[in-house]
Design a protein around this motif. Structure first.
Motif, PDB file in Angstrom:
ATOM      1  N   VAL A 195       0.867  -1.177   0.000  1.00  0.00           N
ATOM      2  CA  VAL A 195       0.000   0.000   0.000  1.00  0.00           C
ATOM      3  C   VAL A 195       0.903   1.226   0.000  1.00  0.00           C
ATOM      4  N   VAL A 196       0.697   2.123  -0.950  1.00  0.00           N
ATOM      5  CA  VAL A 196       1.515   3.334  -1.063  1.00  0.00           C
ATOM      6  C   VAL A 196       0.618   4.547  -0.885  1.00  0.00           C
ATOM      7  N   CYS A 197       0.981   5.410   0.055  1.00  0.00           N
ATOM      8  CA  CYS A 197       0.200   6.609   0.367  1.00  0.00           C
ATOM      9  C   CYS A 197       1.016   7.837   0.023  1.00  0.00           C
ATOM     10  N   CYS A 198       0.598   8.582  -0.993  1.00  0.00           N
ATOM     11  CA  CYS A 198       1.299   9.815  -1.373  1.00  0.00           C
ATOM     12  C   CYS A 198       0.258  10.872  -1.671  1.00  0.00           C
ATOM     13  N   THR A 199      -0.369  11.353  -0.604  1.00  0.00           N
ATOM     14  CA  THR A 199      -1.483  12.285  -0.710  1.00  0.00           C
ATOM     15  C   THR A 199      -1.235  13.512   0.167  1.00  0.00           C
ATOM     16  N   THR A 200      -2.159  14.447   0.098  1.00  0.00           N
ATOM     17  CA  THR A 200      -2.131  15.605   0.985  1.00  0.00           C
ATOM     18  C   THR A 200      -3.072  15.420   2.175  1.00  0.00           C
ATOM     19  N   ALA A 201      -3.513  14.196   2.413  1.00  0.00           N
ATOM     20  CA  ALA A 201      -4.473  13.930   3.493  1.00  0.00           C
ATOM     21  C   ALA A 201      -3.884  14.292   4.858  1.00  0.00           C
ATOM     22  N   ARG A 202      -4.753  14.710   5.741  1.00  0.00           N
ATOM     23  CA  ARG A 202      -4.353  15.000   7.116  1.00  0.00           C
ATOM     24  C   ARG A 202      -4.976  14.004   8.093  1.00  0.00           C
ATOM     25  N   GLU A 203      -5.839  13.145   7.600  1.00  0.00           N
ATOM     26  CA  GLU A 203      -6.489  12.113   8.398  1.00  0.00           C
ATOM     27  C   GLU A 203      -6.267  10.762   7.721  1.00  0.00           C
ATOM     28  N   PRO A 204      -6.334   9.657   8.497  1.00  0.00           N
ATOM     29  CA  PRO A 204      -6.057   8.339   7.911  1.00  0.00           C
ATOM     30  C   PRO A 204      -6.908   8.039   6.680  1.00  0.00           C
ATOM     31  N   LEU A 205      -6.270   7.386   5.724  1.00  0.00           N
ATOM     32  CA  LEU A 205      -6.900   7.089   4.444  1.00  0.00           C
ATOM     33  C   LEU A 205      -7.693   5.788   4.452  1.00  0.00           C
ATOM     34  N   PHE A 206      -7.388   4.894   5.389  1.00  0.00           N
ATOM     35  CA  PHE A 206      -8.011   3.575   5.388  1.00  0.00           C
ATOM     36  C   PHE A 206      -7.956   2.991   6.793  1.00  0.00           C
ATOM     37  N   ASP A 207      -8.721   1.926   7.001  1.00  0.00           N
ATOM     38  CA  ASP A 207      -8.755   1.214   8.274  1.00  0.00           C
ATOM     39  C   ASP A 207      -7.548   0.280   8.345  1.00  0.00           C
ATOM     40  N   GLY A 208      -6.618   0.581   9.234  1.00  0.00           N
ATOM     41  CA  GLY A 208      -5.393  -0.205   9.327  1.00  0.00           C
ATOM     42  C   GLY A 208      -5.592  -1.634   9.751  1.00  0.00           C
ATOM     43  N   ARG A 209      -6.754  -1.949  10.301  1.00  0.00           N
ATOM     44  CA  ARG A 209      -7.037  -3.342  10.675  1.00  0.00           C
ATOM     45  C   ARG A 209      -7.245  -4.210   9.449  1.00  0.00           C
ATOM     46  N   ARG A 210      -7.519  -3.604   8.304  1.00  0.00           N
ATOM     47  CA  ARG A 210      -7.783  -4.367   7.083  1.00  0.00           C
ATOM     48  C   ARG A 210      -6.508  -4.774   6.350  1.00  0.00           C
ATOM     49  N   VAL A 211      -5.372  -4.160   6.695  1.00  0.00           N
ATOM     50  CA  VAL A 211      -4.123  -4.488   6.006  1.00  0.00           C
ATOM     51  C   VAL A 211      -3.720  -5.916   6.333  1.00  0.00           C
ATOM     52  N   ALA A 212      -3.350  -6.677   5.313  1.00  0.00           N
ATOM     53  CA  ALA A 212      -3.065  -8.097   5.479  1.00  0.00           C
ATOM     54  C   ALA A 212      -1.779  -8.329   6.258  1.00  0.00           C
ATOM     55  N   PRO A 213      -1.701  -9.442   7.003  1.00  0.00           N
ATOM     56  CA  PRO A 213      -0.440  -9.808   7.657  1.00  0.00           C
ATOM     57  C   PRO A 213       0.679  -9.901   6.624  1.00  0.00           C
ATOM     58  N   GLY A 214       1.839  -9.336   6.944  1.00  0.00           N
ATOM     59  CA  GLY A 214       2.982  -9.395   6.051  1.00  0.00           C
ATOM     60  C   GLY A 214       2.982  -8.366   4.938  1.00  0.00           C
ATOM     61  N   GLY A 286       6.478 -11.614   8.215  1.00  0.00           N
ATOM     62  CA  GLY A 286       5.754 -12.449   9.157  1.00  0.00           C
ATOM     63  C   GLY A 286       4.324 -11.998   9.285  1.00  0.00           C
ATOM     64  N   PRO A 287       3.699 -12.263  10.424  1.00  0.00           N
ATOM     65  CA  PRO A 287       2.290 -11.901  10.590  1.00  0.00           C
ATOM     66  C   PRO A 287       2.038 -10.404  10.715  1.00  0.00           C
ATOM     67  N   ALA A 288       3.060  -9.652  11.122  1.00  0.00           N
ATOM     68  CA  ALA A 288       2.872  -8.204  11.289  1.00  0.00           C
ATOM     69  C   ALA A 288       3.092  -7.479   9.963  1.00  0.00           C
ATOM     70  N   PRO A 289       2.274  -6.468   9.644  1.00  0.00           N
ATOM     71  CA  PRO A 289       2.600  -5.613   8.490  1.00  0.00           C
ATOM     72  C   PRO A 289       3.905  -4.859   8.751  1.00  0.00           C
ATOM     73  N   ARG A 290       4.486  -4.354   7.672  1.00  0.00           N
ATOM     74  CA  ARG A 290       5.666  -3.504   7.769  1.00  0.00           C
ATOM     75  C   ARG A 290       5.307  -2.124   7.254  1.00  0.00           C
ATOM     76  N   LEU A 291       5.524  -1.098   8.090  1.00  0.00           N
ATOM     77  CA  LEU A 291       5.217   0.276   7.728  1.00  0.00           C
ATOM     78  C   LEU A 291       6.516   1.056   7.567  1.00  0.00           C
ATOM     79  N   PHE A 292       6.682   1.699   6.404  1.00  0.00           N
ATOM     80  CA  PHE A 292       7.791   2.622   6.207  1.00  0.00           C
ATOM     81  C   PHE A 292       7.220   4.021   6.141  1.00  0.00           C
ATOM     82  N   LYS A 293       7.581   4.838   7.120  1.00  0.00           N
ATOM     83  CA  LYS A 293       7.112   6.222   7.167  1.00  0.00           C
ATOM     84  C   LYS A 293       8.242   7.158   6.798  1.00  0.00           C
TER      85      LYS A 293
END
Length: 314
Positions: A195-214, A286-293
């Motif tokens: 998932v790639v987020c490159c917007t001008t949003a100031r609030e979350p774009l999606f429900d993070g619980r929906r992101v798949a493991p890994g 693994g089971p956890a998503p990986r977030l690069f900020k």
């Protein structure tokens, strides 16, 4: 007798001289050579009537430079770029000017290259990636090009507020050979490898619980402590990787807001881009998503500007 002025590389020249793959390698090279992003000077930001002025200086090896950028939210209504500015490249020993570069084009090249470098280390090469891409501006276009430099893409789903712009981006991506491309909705992050987020949003774009493991999430759209593209749920359940700890804990609202809520602490950060480049390869996801900020840092502008100059001068 006066010296001739330094060469100017306009947007077209920056794009022509340095391909996304070369920009990725320029960033990786300076990290392998020992550059410490933690020591990079912080950006200065000044509010002005039209938006914000940013000053981003850096020095490394035999080079120095400074980017002066403008962020003008009202420009979109005028048909003008939201990001403006110039980059002054200097000789590191004398601080004499060596080149002037279009700052918006440089940013449009280096930010996706940072993301692609992280993606190269955070994702598996085993199969092409299913991508959900939030945004439809220059950074969205740049990210597709940069991602294709490091990974095969099975599909790209474009999610954007403006249906016409989303369709235009989807048509561009289809035209450069991605097998499956369409516009979609935020709920489709559940099926994404990336998932790639490159917007001008100031609030979350999606429900993070929906992101798949890994799955891997890359968020580059903000550098303000009170703005974010990802939610607390995603940050709390993810491995979190950043360009530099100091910059992230100073500017990344995606992390600072969950910390203020008490959901995470400073120790929640897994590591940095330098750790990824210099360290051993990561195990498979693994089971956890990986977030690069990413918040964007001056050392990245310098590395890419030097690469542009070298490509021009041989």
């Amino acid at each position: 007798m006066s010296e001739s002025p330094p060469p100017y590389f306009d947007a077209a020249a920056v794009t022509r001289l340095l391909a996304p793959a070369a920009a990725v390698e320029a960033l990786a090279d300076v990290l392998r050579e020992g550059l410490d992003p933690e020591s990079c000077p912080p950006r200065s930001a000044v509010s002005v009537p039209a938006g914000e002025l940013l000053l981003m200086p850096a020095a490394a090896g035999s080079w120095a430079g400074v980017k002066i950028a403008g962020v003008a939210p009202g420009n979109a209504a005028l048909g003008l770029p939201r990001i403006t500015g110039s980059y002054l490249l200097l000789d590191g020993a004398t601080l004499q000017p060596r080149a002037l570069l279009d700052g918006a084009a440089l940013t449009a090249l280096r930010t996706p290259a940072v993301s692609a470098l992280a993606v190269r280390h955070l994702t598996s090469e085993e199969r092409p990636l299913r991508v959900v891409l939030f945004g439809s501006g220059p950074q969205a276009y740049g990210h597709v090009d940069a991602l294709l430099a490091v990974r095969k893409l099975a599909s790209v789903t474009v999610v954007a507020r403006d249906p016409g712009r989303a369709a235009a981006l989807a048509g561009h991506v289809r035209g450069i050979g991605v097998p499956e491309v369409r516009t979609g909705t935020a709920e489709e992050v559940a099926e994404a490898d990336l998932v790639v987020c490159c917007t001008t949003a100031r609030e979350p774009l999606f429900d993070g619980r929906r992101v798949a493991p890994g799955a891997v999430v890359v968020a580059v759209g903000s550098h303000e402590p009170d703005a974010r593209e990802t939610d607390t749920a995603l940050v709390r359940r993810s491995e979190v990787w950043v360009e530099a700890r100091a910059a992230a804990l100073r500017e990344a609202g995606d992390l600072l807001i969950p910390e203020a809520e008490g959901a995470i602490g400073p120790g929640h950060l897994t590591g940095t881009l330098a750790d990824l480049v210099r360290g051993p390869a990561l195990p498979p996801p693994g089971p956890a998503p990986r977030l690069f900020k990413s918040v964007g840092m001056a050392w990245q502008d310098l590395a890419v500007a030097v690469a542009v100059h070298r490509a021009a001068t041989g």
